[in-house]
Design a protein around this motif. Sequence first.
Motif, mmCIF file in Angstrom:
data_model
loop_
_atom_site.group_PDB
_atom_site.id
_atom_site.type_symbol
_atom_site.label_atom_id
_atom_site.label_comp_id
_atom_site.label_asym_id
_atom_site.label_seq_id
_atom_site.Cartn_x
_atom_site.Cartn_y
_atom_site.Cartn_z
ATOM 1 N N SER A 1 0.879 -1.171 0.000
ATOM 2 C CA SER A 1 0.000 0.000 0.000
ATOM 3 C C SER A 1 0.912 1.215 0.000
ATOM 4 O O SER A 1 2.134 1.070 0.043
ATOM 5 N N ARG A 2 0.353 2.378 -0.046
ATOM 6 C CA ARG A 2 1.178 3.576 -0.176
ATOM 7 C C ARG A 2 2.204 3.669 0.955
ATOM 8 O O ARG A 2 1.847 3.735 2.137
ATOM 9 N N THR B 1 4.007 1.541 2.305
ATOM 10 C CA THR B 1 4.019 0.400 3.217
ATOM 11 C C THR B 1 4.524 -0.812 2.446
ATOM 12 O O THR B 1 4.077 -1.063 1.325
#
Length: 214
Positions: free
Chosen positions: A118-119, A121
Amino acid sequence: MDYQNLEGGFEQEFKGKRVRVYSEEKEITGWAYEWYDESLLIYKMTDEDDEHEVVLIQNFDVIEVVEETVTVREVSIERLSRPSYDVRVYDSSDFHKKLREVNLRGHLNNIPFVREISRDTYEVVSGSQHVEIAKDLRFSEIPVRILQIDEWEAVRRFVYEHVPLPKERNTNRGQYYSDEEINALFESLQDEWPLSKVAELYPLKPEIEACRSM
């Protein structure tokens, strides 16, 4: 080479970038990490490298930024997580020996491979031991190589890195998973993937056959 000017401009011009360094004896390409005491610390790498050897370079003539064909970034240690099937507990004497070595050097000897889930992560694909060392030493950030791969490719890479081939099961395991760790890995994969998919992973052939015979 004007080392005084390089020291003053290293952070802005070279740190965190892919560079090529030339000297009379050699040419090295890698990721520029740190400059101190007229020496350049880089993680040596090529496009194909699976390991990124740390190199301390002195007495070089030219350093230049080159096209970035691999993605290496410093990311917060809090943004890194291990996948559920990465079942190893790092508490061996070998782990603590490496931890002391990193603590003495002040930097990791290799760059972990990750994929973005994810962004900003990331999930660790390879190099969990290095991540755990960094966490134990309370590093705030570490360099990682970001791979453009999907979840299944990450699983495949992990299994082939950590599980010996069936014919190698009775030989010296080295850093491979133990039988107990392999069983835990297999059970974790079954929780997330159908058996028909897990069966594509040849190193797990003994576990697949045992499961199908039950």
